[in-house]
Design a protein around this motif. Structure first.
Motif, PDB file in Angstrom:
ATOM      1  N   THR A 100       1.776   4.424 -12.859  1.00 39.34           N
ATOM      2  CA  THR A 100       0.556   5.146 -13.206  1.00 39.34           C
ATOM      3  C   THR A 100       0.188   4.916 -14.671  1.00 39.34           C
ATOM      4  OG1 THR A 100       1.255   6.790 -11.604  1.00 39.34           O
ATOM      5  CG2 THR A 100      -0.545   7.410 -13.052  1.00 39.34           C
TER       6      THR A 100
ATOM      7  N   GLU B 113      12.944   8.690 -10.997  1.00 42.37           N
ATOM      8  CA  GLU B 113      12.996   7.373 -11.631  1.00 42.37           C
ATOM      9  C   GLU B 113      13.602   6.350 -10.675  1.00 42.37           C
ATOM     10  OE1 GLU B 113      11.753   4.832 -14.007  1.00 42.37           O
ATOM     11  OE2 GLU B 113      11.271   6.946 -14.373  1.00 42.37           O
TER      12      GLU B 113
ATOM     13  N   LEU C 109      -4.168  14.560 -12.498  1.00 42.81           N
ATOM     14  CA  LEU C 109      -3.189  15.262 -13.301  1.00 42.81           C
ATOM     15  C   LEU C 109      -3.334  14.916 -14.786  1.00 42.81           C
ATOM     16  CD1 LEU C 109      -1.057  17.130 -12.050  1.00 42.81           C
ATOM     17  CD2 LEU C 109       0.621  15.361 -12.497  1.00 42.81           C
TER      18      LEU C 109
ATOM     19  N   HIS D 137       9.734  -0.530  -6.732  1.00 43.28           N
ATOM     20  CA  HIS D 137       9.335  -1.792  -7.352  1.00 43.28           C
ATOM     21  C   HIS D 137      10.254  -2.934  -6.949  1.00 43.28           C
ATOM     22  CE1 HIS D 137       5.907  -0.463  -9.752  1.00 43.28           C
ATOM     23  NE2 HIS D 137       6.497   0.717  -9.618  1.00 43.28           N
TER      24      HIS D 137
ATOM     25  N   ARG E 246      -4.692  11.914  -6.951  1.00 41.77           N
ATOM     26  CA  ARG E 246      -3.840  13.050  -7.307  1.00 41.77           C
ATOM     27  C   ARG E 246      -3.108  12.775  -8.615  1.00 41.77           C
ATOM     28  NH1 ARG E 246       0.126  14.718  -2.613  1.00 41.77           N
ATOM     29  NH2 ARG E 246       1.325  12.988  -3.409  1.00 41.77           N
ATOM     30  N   ALA E 247      -2.580  11.519  -8.725  1.00 40.39           N
ATOM     31  CA  ALA E 247      -1.862  11.153  -9.952  1.00 40.39           C
ATOM     32  C   ALA E 247      -2.806  11.145 -11.148  1.00 40.39           C
ATOM     33  CB  ALA E 247      -1.207   9.786  -9.769  1.00 40.39           C
TER      34      ALA E 247
ATOM     35  N   LYS F   1      -0.248  -4.154  -6.762  1.00 47.57           N
ATOM     36  CA  LYS F   1       0.375  -2.954  -6.200  1.00 47.57           C
ATOM     37  C   LYS F   1       1.805  -3.267  -5.844  1.00 47.57           C
ATOM     38  CE  LYS F   1      -3.844  -1.384  -3.881  1.00 47.57           C
ATOM     39  NZ  LYS F   1      -4.453  -1.237  -2.556  1.00 47.57           N
ATOM     40  N   PRO F   2       2.757  -2.409  -5.997  1.00 44.66           N
ATOM     41  CA  PRO F   2       2.607  -1.104  -6.640  1.00 44.66           C
ATOM     42  C   PRO F   2       2.719  -1.236  -8.154  1.00 44.66           C
ATOM     43  CG  PRO F   2       4.832  -1.376  -5.810  1.00 44.66           C
ATOM     44  CD  PRO F   2       4.104  -2.629  -5.473  1.00 44.66           C
TER      45      PRO F   2
ATOM     46  N   GLN G 216      11.086   5.251  -8.213  1.00 42.06           N
ATOM     47  CA  GLN G 216      10.237   4.242  -8.851  1.00 42.06           C
ATOM     48  C   GLN G 216      10.893   2.870  -8.836  1.00 42.06           C
ATOM     49  OE1 GLN G 216       7.412   4.060  -9.580  1.00 42.06           O
ATOM     50  NE2 GLN G 216       6.574   6.005 -10.271  1.00 42.06           N
TER      51      GLN G 216
ATOM     52  N   GLN H 104       0.836  -1.216   0.000  1.00 46.14           N
ATOM     53  CA  GLN H 104       0.000   0.000   0.000  1.00 46.14           C
ATOM     54  C   GLN H 104       0.866   1.261   0.000  1.00 46.14           C
ATOM     55  OE1 GLN H 104      -3.016  -0.294  -0.688  1.00 46.14           O
ATOM     56  NE2 GLN H 104      -4.225  -1.609   0.659  1.00 46.14           N
ATOM     57  N   PRO H 105       1.757   1.424   1.021  1.00 47.12           N
ATOM     58  CA  PRO H 105       2.627   2.620   0.956  1.00 47.12           C
ATOM     59  C   PRO H 105       3.521   2.636  -0.278  1.00 47.12           C
ATOM     60  CG  PRO H 105       3.249   1.176   2.776  1.00 47.12           C
ATOM     61  CD  PRO H 105       1.937   0.687   2.272  1.00 47.12           C
ATOM     62  N   LEU H 106       3.921   1.440  -0.756  1.00 53.88           N
ATOM     63  CA  LEU H 106       4.761   1.429  -1.955  1.00 53.88           C
ATOM     64  C   LEU H 106       3.998   1.991  -3.155  1.00 53.88           C
ATOM     65  CD1 LEU H 106       6.692  -1.966  -1.720  1.00 53.88           C
ATOM     66  CD2 LEU H 106       7.554   0.332  -1.288  1.00 53.88           C
ATOM     67  N   LEU H 107       2.713   1.646  -3.223  1.00 50.02           N
ATOM     68  CA  LEU H 107       1.896   2.202  -4.314  1.00 50.02           C
ATOM     69  C   LEU H 107       1.789   3.724  -4.165  1.00 50.02           C
ATOM     70  CD1 LEU H 107      -0.021   2.081  -6.730  1.00 50.02           C
ATOM     71  CD2 LEU H 107      -1.883   1.598  -5.134  1.00 50.02           C
ATOM     72  N   ALA H 108       1.599   4.159  -2.902  1.00 50.55           N
ATOM     73  CA  ALA H 108       1.499   5.608  -2.656  1.00 50.55           C
ATOM     74  C   ALA H 108       2.789   6.309  -3.080  1.00 50.55           C
ATOM     75  CB  ALA H 108       1.208   5.854  -1.175  1.00 50.55           C
TER      76      ALA H 108
ATOM     77  N   THR I  62      -2.987   9.602  -2.814  1.00 51.54           N
ATOM     78  CA  THR I  62      -1.998   9.758  -3.880  1.00 51.54           C
ATOM     79  C   THR I  62      -2.497   9.315  -5.253  1.00 51.54           C
ATOM     80  OG1 THR I  62      -1.073   7.596  -3.322  1.00 51.54           O
ATOM     81  CG2 THR I  62      -0.041   9.510  -2.320  1.00 51.54           C
TER      82      THR I  62
ATOM     83  N   ASP J 223      -7.000   2.147   2.142  1.00 51.08           N
ATOM     84  CA  ASP J 223      -5.749   2.750   2.607  1.00 51.08           C
ATOM     85  C   ASP J 223      -5.747   4.253   2.327  1.00 51.08           C
ATOM     86  OD1 ASP J 223      -2.824   1.738   3.464  1.00 51.08           O
ATOM     87  OD2 ASP J 223      -2.662   3.491   2.148  1.00 51.08           O
TER      88      ASP J 223
ATOM     89  N   GLN K  20       5.124  14.300 -13.578  1.00 52.73           N
ATOM     90  CA  GLN K  20       4.166  15.063 -14.374  1.00 52.73           C
ATOM     91  C   GLN K  20       4.204  16.549 -14.027  1.00 52.73           C
ATOM     92  OE1 GLN K  20       2.186  14.013 -16.945  1.00 52.73           O
ATOM     93  NE2 GLN K  20       3.514  12.220 -16.714  1.00 52.73           N
TER      94      GLN K  20
ATOM     95  N   ASP L  56       5.273   9.343  -9.776  1.00 54.33           N
ATOM     96  CA  ASP L  56       4.743   9.605 -11.116  1.00 54.33           C
ATOM     97  C   ASP L  56       4.108  10.989 -11.189  1.00 54.33           C
ATOM     98  OD1 ASP L  56       5.512   7.352 -12.441  1.00 54.33           O
ATOM     99  OD2 ASP L  56       3.713   6.207 -11.910  1.00 54.33           O
ATOM    100  N   THR L  57       3.375  11.352 -10.150  1.00 53.00           N
ATOM    101  CA  THR L  57       2.757  12.683 -10.104  1.00 53.00           C
ATOM    102  C   THR L  57       3.833  13.766 -10.163  1.00 53.00           C
ATOM    103  OG1 THR L  57       1.036  11.751  -8.718  1.00 53.00           O
ATOM    104  CG2 THR L  57       1.135  14.148  -8.839  1.00 53.00           C
TER     105      THR L  57
ATOM    106  N   SER M 274      -3.391   6.518   2.397  1.00 52.75           N
ATOM    107  CA  SER M 274      -2.354   7.112   1.536  1.00 52.75           C
ATOM    108  C   SER M 274      -2.620   6.784   0.068  1.00 52.75           C
ATOM    109  CB  SER M 274      -0.963   6.656   1.970  1.00 52.75           C
ATOM    110  OG  SER M 274      -0.853   5.258   1.885  1.00 52.75           O
ATOM    111  N   VAL M 275      -3.226   5.607  -0.196  1.00 54.14           N
ATOM    112  CA  VAL M 275      -3.596   5.284  -1.576  1.00 54.14           C
ATOM    113  C   VAL M 275      -4.716   6.222  -2.036  1.00 54.14           C
ATOM    114  CG1 VAL M 275      -4.631   3.519  -3.059  1.00 54.14           C
ATOM    115  CG2 VAL M 275      -2.833   2.883  -1.451  1.00 54.14           C
TER     116      VAL M 275
ATOM    117  N   SER N 149       4.982   5.181  -5.308  1.00 56.73           N
ATOM    118  CA  SER N 149       5.100   5.089  -6.767  1.00 56.73           C
ATOM    119  C   SER N 149       4.189   6.103  -7.467  1.00 56.73           C
ATOM    120  CB  SER N 149       4.739   3.655  -7.183  1.00 56.73           C
ATOM    121  OG  SER N 149       4.592   3.577  -8.565  1.00 56.73           O
ATOM    122  N   ALA N 150       2.951   6.190  -6.986  1.00 55.20           N
ATOM    123  CA  ALA N 150       2.000   7.129  -7.600  1.00 55.20           C
ATOM    124  C   ALA N 150       2.481   8.573  -7.406  1.00 55.20           C
ATOM    125  CB  ALA N 150       0.609   6.934  -7.001  1.00 55.20           C
ATOM    126  N   SER N 151       3.024   8.842  -6.214  1.00 52.33           N
ATOM    127  CA  SER N 151       3.504  10.193  -5.938  1.00 52.33           C
ATOM    128  C   SER N 151       4.690  10.552  -6.816  1.00 52.33           C
ATOM    129  CB  SER N 151       3.897  10.330  -4.464  1.00 52.33           C
ATOM    130  OG  SER N 151       2.769  10.114  -3.656  1.00 52.33           O
TER     131      SER N 151
END
Lengths: 394, 211
Positions: free
Chosen positions: B111, A206, B29, A213, B25-26, B107-108, A209, A175-179, B22, B16, A189, A185-186, B18-19, A181-183
């Motif tokens: 995007t 990068e 965008l 993973h 937000r991704a 996950k993860p 990321q 879960q935090p890893l996805l957060a 985030t 979750d 952007q 990527d954001t 934090s999911v 990774s998504a952050s």
């Protein structure tokens, strides 16, 4: 004086028969004295033996023997008396008592003979004793084996617990890893949209990321390593199993300052229980790490583990070679490692052997005793690589 | 197409925090509208049936992702689902996909990869909605038929071969001319140029046996 006709009447003494010739007389008297003494000493000895021995077979028979022998002694003693005193009536009485005792003894002895014969002789008992000792030895050995197996089982149990934890861990950590990774990527952007053209910024993002993973891969490998969900055999390529195994042990290798080299010369499909083969590989690499970490390494030689795959005659050979001290030629490593490990994630070389055998393969070992050991597992290559997996980690 | 005008909505259900913070937000965008829910129940209460897709976490409290998938099927809510999970096993993924999920992401994930799956799901939703709109349109048109026209329509559509107007006239006990009149009215009301075209469009909607 004793009346005539009484049992106690005195007749001519027995000495008269010897005509009082001293040689004949004393020969008889002397012999009778010795016999009498012996006949008294024998029952005394028997009684003493009976007294000391707590359990005696047929005590009544021995008592009868005592009485019979003692009365024989008395008969002989009285024979001496009759040399000078002709009391043959008394002698007859004593003899009749002896006769009664001897008949009783004989009557009791014969029925007892078969039972006495049935008793084990001392030699037989010794043999039985030896067999018992052998049995005890065997029992002790199997007890020892049971104990070792129990220890093994306990360790497997601990691994299972770790597995259950890993399943929960995989979910929680991903879960935090996805957060993250998504952050990341954001952030890429956003940086693009504001024309931030800093290459280092993009490089950092990068890296975030990549590392995210990687962390997730490690957890996934740990989980599938201990998870028993995919229990059946699937068609897998050997390199994925090797990398799964290495992701679990690379930390230990790094800590021991050991470099792991991988050479995938051939990468065929094999029909295998992926988790079990990963277990075997983890075990072989762990052994190699331990062999080098625990030795006084020649500083000139590099600490290296080489994992290599090759296809030979329809068989896949996966070798794990180290540059450690090696194993002396006269020692069987499959016994050597059997019981002396209680740490690490492997399941013991003997189980490795079982797993490989269960895959219709073989496990070999070679070492010149000084410069490293090489373990090679040979597995049959599956005839037709077909894509049967529903999903793959990528 | 009905969905063209409104922008699609990505419904996200994940427990979750934090999911939930985030991931929208991704996606925002990239121009997506995201509505987030922490539980399956919240989603069922807040779902307004807009064009979009569902990003569904597998392990949720009380009602998990697979159960919500079943519940949606029961409620005949046909929204494409992309499963996202932290510990997906093969069994779960097979089950989810067999029950119509568009994708099953571990996950993860990047995007970009999620957006690929989202776009695929949105495409499916567009197709579903277009078909639904067409079906509704046809149903509406069928409802406008008179009883006699409906009789002619049934004979035209439900059999393996469309009967000739002579046969229809005999079956319905009316004149040959009246049948022809009704038939042209049916074709007109259902906006079909010929009987063949009628059978093609209607057959799909009604799921006729001969198709």
């Amino acid at each position: 004086m004793v009346e005539t006709g009484s049992l106690f009447e005195r007749f001519t003494p027995h000495g008269m028969c010897y005509q009082w010739r001293p040689d004949i007389l004393w020969l008889n008297v002397g012999s009778d004295v010795i016999i009498a003494i012996a006949y008294i000493l024998i029952p005394a000895g028997l009684l003493y033996f009976m007294n000391r021995r707590s359990e005696v077979i047929y005590p009544a028979l021995i008592y009868l023997f005592c009485i019979f022998i003692f009365s024989c002694g008395v008969t002989h003693a009285f024979g001496i008396w009759t040399v000078w005193n002709g009391q043959y009536g008394v002698q007859g009485l004593i003899k009749s008592f002896t006769a009664a005792a001897s008949v009783a003894t004989a009557l009791m002895l014969y029925p007892a003979i078969p039972k006495l014969l049935a008793l084990r002789s001392a030699r037989e008992l010794e043999q039985v004793n030896n067999q018992l000792e052998l049995q005890i030895d065997r029992r002790k050995k199997s007890q020892q084996q049971t104990l070792e197996l129990q220890n093994e089982l306990a360790r497997v149990g601990r691994i299972t617990t770790v597995g259950q934890m890993a399943t929960g861990l995989a979910h929680e950590v991903n879960q935090p890893l996805l957060a993250i990774s998504a952050s990341a990527d954001t952030a890429v952007q956003v940086a693009r949209s504001v024309d931030a053209n800093d290459s280092m910024l993009f490089e950092c993002l990068e890296d975030i990321q990549k590392e995210t993973h990687r962390a997730s891969e490690i957890i996934r490998a740990l989980r599938s390593f201990v998870d028993n969900e995919p229990s059946g055999k699937t068609n897998v390529q050997i390199d994925s199993l090797i990398y799964q195994a290495l992701s679990l042990v690379s930390n230990e290798a790094r800590n021991a300052d050991i470099e792991i080299l991988v050479e995938i010369d051939d990468n065929p499909f094999i029909e295998a229980n992926a988790v079990q083969i990963v277990q075997v590989l983890v075990n072989l690499v762990c052994n190699a790490v331990e062999a080098m970490a625990g030795s006084q390494q020649n500083p000139a030689r590099e600490r290296q583990i080489q994992v290599q795959t090759k296809q030979l005659n329809g068989e896949l050979h996966v070798s794990v070679a180290d540059t450690g001290p090696g194993i002396a030629a006269d020692r069987d490593p499959f016994l050597l490692f059997e019981s002396d490990k209680d740490t690490g994630m492997g399941v013991g070389l003997s189980i490795c052997k079982d797993i490989v055998t269960g895959h219709n393969g073989t496990i070999k070992f070679s070492s010149d005793g000084t410069s490293g050991a090489t373990f090679t597992i040979c597995l049959p290559v599956s005839a037709e690589p077909h894509m049967s997996q529903v999903y793959t980690d990528d | 197409m009905l969905s063209e005008g409104s922008s699609p909505v990505i419904y996200l259900v994940d427990d979750d925090k934090s999911v939930l913070k985030t991931l929208p937000r991704a996606l925002e965008l990239y121009g997506y509208t995201v509505r987030s829910f922490a539980t399956a129940k919240d989603f069922l209460a807040g779902f307004d049936g807009e064009h979009g897709c569902l990003l569904l976490d597998l392990s949720l409290p009380v009602m998990n992702g697979l159960e919500l998938q079943d519940e949606l099927a029961k409620l005949k809510i046909n929204i494409p689902i992309v499963f996202i999970t932290g510990h997906g096993g093969v069994t779960d993924s097979v089950r989810a996909l067999r029950h119509g999920a568009v994708d099953f992401l571990l996950k993860p994930f990047r995007t970009e990869k999620l957006i690929e799956s989202i776009n695929e799901a949105l495409e499916i939703d567009s197709v579903n909605r277009a078909r639904l709109a067409k079906d509704n349109d046809i149903q509406r048109r069928i409802a406008k038929l008179t009883d006699r026209e409906r009789n002619v329509f049934d004979l035209l559509v439900l059999d393996n071969e469309p009967p000739s107007s002579k046969v229809m006239a005999r079956k319905l006990g009316i004149s040959h001319r009246t049948v022809e009149h009704h038939r042209s009215r049916v074709l007109e009301k259902l906006a079909a140029g010929s009987v063949v075209e009628l059978r093609l469009t209607i057959g799909k909607t009604l799921g006729a046996q001969w198709l």
